[in-house]
Design a protein around this motif. Structure first.
Motif, mmCIF file in Angstrom:
data_model
loop_
_atom_site.group_PDB
_atom_site.id
_atom_site.type_symbol
_atom_site.label_atom_id
_atom_site.label_comp_id
_atom_site.label_asym_id
_atom_site.label_seq_id
_atom_site.Cartn_x
_atom_site.Cartn_y
_atom_site.Cartn_z
ATOM 1 N N MET A 24 39.068 38.474 34.051
ATOM 2 C CA MET A 24 37.778 37.931 34.387
ATOM 3 C C MET A 24 37.043 38.957 35.237
ATOM 4 S SD MET A 24 36.786 34.282 36.066
ATOM 5 C CE MET A 24 37.871 34.314 37.442
ATOM 6 N N THR A 25 35.922 39.427 34.756
ATOM 7 C CA THR A 25 35.145 40.394 35.511
ATOM 8 C C THR A 25 34.116 39.674 36.372
ATOM 9 O OG1 THR A 25 33.577 40.618 33.691
ATOM 10 C CG2 THR A 25 35.409 42.182 33.755
ATOM 11 N N ARG A 26 33.808 40.300 37.458
ATOM 12 C CA ARG A 26 32.855 39.712 38.390
ATOM 13 C C ARG A 26 31.450 40.100 37.976
ATOM 14 N NH1 ARG A 26 31.347 41.781 43.970
ATOM 15 N NH2 ARG A 26 30.036 40.114 44.681
ATOM 16 N N ARG A 27 30.598 39.130 37.806
ATOM 17 C CA ARG A 27 29.215 39.402 37.446
ATOM 18 C C ARG A 27 28.415 39.670 38.709
ATOM 19 N NH1 ARG A 27 28.660 34.683 32.990
ATOM 20 N NH2 ARG A 27 29.905 35.734 31.446
ATOM 21 N N ARG A 28 27.503 40.610 38.640
ATOM 22 C CA ARG A 28 26.661 40.950 39.778
ATOM 23 C C ARG A 28 25.600 39.870 39.960
ATOM 24 N NH1 ARG A 28 28.314 44.413 43.151
ATOM 25 N NH2 ARG A 28 26.457 45.600 43.449
ATOM 26 N N SER A 29 25.442 39.457 41.166
ATOM 27 C CA SER A 29 24.430 38.469 41.511
ATOM 28 C C SER A 29 23.236 39.191 42.104
ATOM 29 C CB SER A 29 25.008 37.472 42.521
ATOM 30 O OG SER A 29 23.977 36.704 43.084
ATOM 31 N N PRO A 30 22.025 38.724 41.843
ATOM 32 C CA PRO A 30 20.858 39.359 42.473
ATOM 33 C C PRO A 30 20.865 39.190 43.987
ATOM 34 C CG PRO A 30 20.211 37.389 41.263
ATOM 35 C CD PRO A 30 21.659 37.642 40.966
ATOM 36 N N PHE A 31 21.726 38.313 44.498
ATOM 37 C CA PHE A 31 21.777 38.074 45.934
ATOM 38 C C PHE A 31 22.826 38.936 46.636
ATOM 39 C CE2 PHE A 31 18.741 34.828 45.816
ATOM 40 C CZ PHE A 31 18.939 34.100 44.660
ATOM 41 N N ASP A 32 23.569 39.762 45.883
ATOM 42 C CA ASP A 32 24.588 40.623 46.490
ATOM 43 C C ASP A 32 23.988 41.568 47.527
ATOM 44 O OD1 ASP A 32 26.849 41.109 43.643
ATOM 45 O OD2 ASP A 32 26.636 39.469 45.084
ATOM 46 N N ARG A 76 36.533 30.719 48.127
ATOM 47 C CA ARG A 76 35.477 30.102 47.339
ATOM 48 C C ARG A 76 34.754 31.193 46.571
ATOM 49 N NH1 ARG A 76 32.729 26.950 51.094
ATOM 50 N NH2 ARG A 76 34.309 25.392 50.698
ATOM 51 N N ASP A 77 34.741 31.064 45.258
ATOM 52 C CA ASP A 77 34.141 32.070 44.377
ATOM 53 C C ASP A 77 34.772 33.432 44.677
ATOM 54 O OD1 ASP A 77 32.512 30.143 43.184
ATOM 55 O OD2 ASP A 77 30.988 30.372 44.731
ATOM 56 N N ASP A 78 34.008 34.375 45.151
ATOM 57 C CA ASP A 78 34.546 35.714 45.432
ATOM 58 C C ASP A 78 34.537 36.011 46.930
ATOM 59 O OD1 ASP A 78 31.833 35.866 45.707
ATOM 60 O OD2 ASP A 78 31.633 37.812 44.739
ATOM 61 N N ALA A 79 34.712 34.967 47.756
ATOM 62 C CA ALA A 79 34.689 35.159 49.207
ATOM 63 C C ALA A 79 35.868 34.448 49.867
ATOM 64 C CB ALA A 79 33.381 34.650 49.786
ATOM 65 N N LEU A 80 36.457 35.123 50.847
ATOM 66 C CA LEU A 80 37.529 34.546 51.649
ATOM 67 C C LEU A 80 36.936 34.164 52.995
ATOM 68 C CD1 LEU A 80 40.622 34.038 52.021
ATOM 69 C CD2 LEU A 80 40.701 36.293 53.086
ATOM 70 N N GLN A 81 37.148 32.910 53.410
ATOM 71 C CA GLN A 81 36.635 32.412 54.681
ATOM 72 C C GLN A 81 37.806 32.092 55.593
ATOM 73 O OE1 GLN A 81 33.330 31.930 55.667
ATOM 74 N NE2 GLN A 81 34.124 31.377 57.661
ATOM 75 N N ILE A 82 37.778 32.649 56.807
ATOM 76 C CA ILE A 82 38.805 32.379 57.816
ATOM 77 C C ILE A 82 38.118 31.779 59.031
ATOM 78 C CG2 ILE A 82 40.594 33.357 59.299
ATOM 79 C CD1 ILE A 82 40.780 35.703 57.286
ATOM 80 N N PRO A 97 35.878 42.441 46.373
ATOM 81 C CA PRO A 97 35.271 43.330 45.376
ATOM 82 C C PRO A 97 35.678 43.038 43.931
ATOM 83 C CG PRO A 97 36.969 44.485 46.606
ATOM 84 C CD PRO A 97 36.829 43.135 47.229
ATOM 85 N N GLU A 98 36.768 42.286 43.751
ATOM 86 C CA GLU A 98 37.234 41.951 42.407
ATOM 87 C C GLU A 98 37.694 40.505 42.384
ATOM 88 O OE1 GLU A 98 40.142 44.604 40.628
ATOM 89 O OE2 GLU A 98 39.477 46.211 41.945
ATOM 90 N N ALA A 99 37.790 39.956 41.182
ATOM 91 C CA ALA A 99 38.289 38.591 41.026
ATOM 92 C C ALA A 99 39.771 38.543 41.388
ATOM 93 C CB ALA A 99 38.082 38.119 39.594
ATOM 94 N N VAL A 100 40.191 37.426 41.983
ATOM 95 C CA VAL A 100 41.586 37.237 42.350
ATOM 96 C C VAL A 100 42.147 36.014 41.649
ATOM 97 C CG1 VAL A 100 41.325 38.368 44.590
ATOM 98 C CG2 VAL A 100 41.039 35.906 44.425
#
Length: 136
Positions: A1-9, A61-67, A100-103
């Motif tokens: 699964m490749t990560r699609r670029r978001s215009p909000f990146d 969540r999605d492509d972000a890790l929250q601690i 930076p990549e899907a996990v």
């Protein structure tokens, strides 16, 4: 699964840079982390001295890790000491990291030992996020 670029990146990167500059003023609430790319996984290490395992929340969540970590000391009712000043009653830290990549969400693991949180995020092996559809 490749990560699609978001215009909000780009906006997210800008806010991260601005946040980093403001966090320099408030060192108490900053959670310093190391992010290592081992080839097959990302390993995130965070120092959380004084926190207990139960004080820590880790979310992907999605492509972000929250601690998030919050520690609150409740005053003992039968404590005989009288404090002149008590500043250690509640502490909280938080950090969000864009990956930076899907996990592989099902294979993520975390451990907490001697005040050090370690989160292992194996990279997703799916190179293509498309699904084959059988034609009837």
């Amino acid at each position: 699964m490749t990560r699609r670029r978001s215009p909000f990146d780009e906006f997210e990167r800008l806010f991260d840079r601005m946040s980093d500059q403001f966090e320099d003023f408030d060192v108490e609430s900053r959670l310093a982390v190391d992010v290592e790319d081992t080839g097959d996984a990302f390993v995130v290490t965070a120092d959380l001295p004084g926190f207990e395992k139960e004080d820590i929340d880790v979310h992907l969540r999605d492509d972000a890790l929250q601690i998030d970590a919050t520690h609150e000391e409740s005053p003992e009712k039968d404590v005989k000491e009288q404090y002149i000043r008590r500043e250690r009653s509640k502490r909280s830290v938080s950090r969000s990291l864009s990956l930076p990549e899907a996990v592989d969400e099902d294979a993520v693991s975390a451990s907490f030992n001697n005040g050090v949180l370690t989160v292992e995020l194996p990279k997703s092996r799916d190179e293509d996020d498309s699904t084959s559809i059988d034609i009837a």
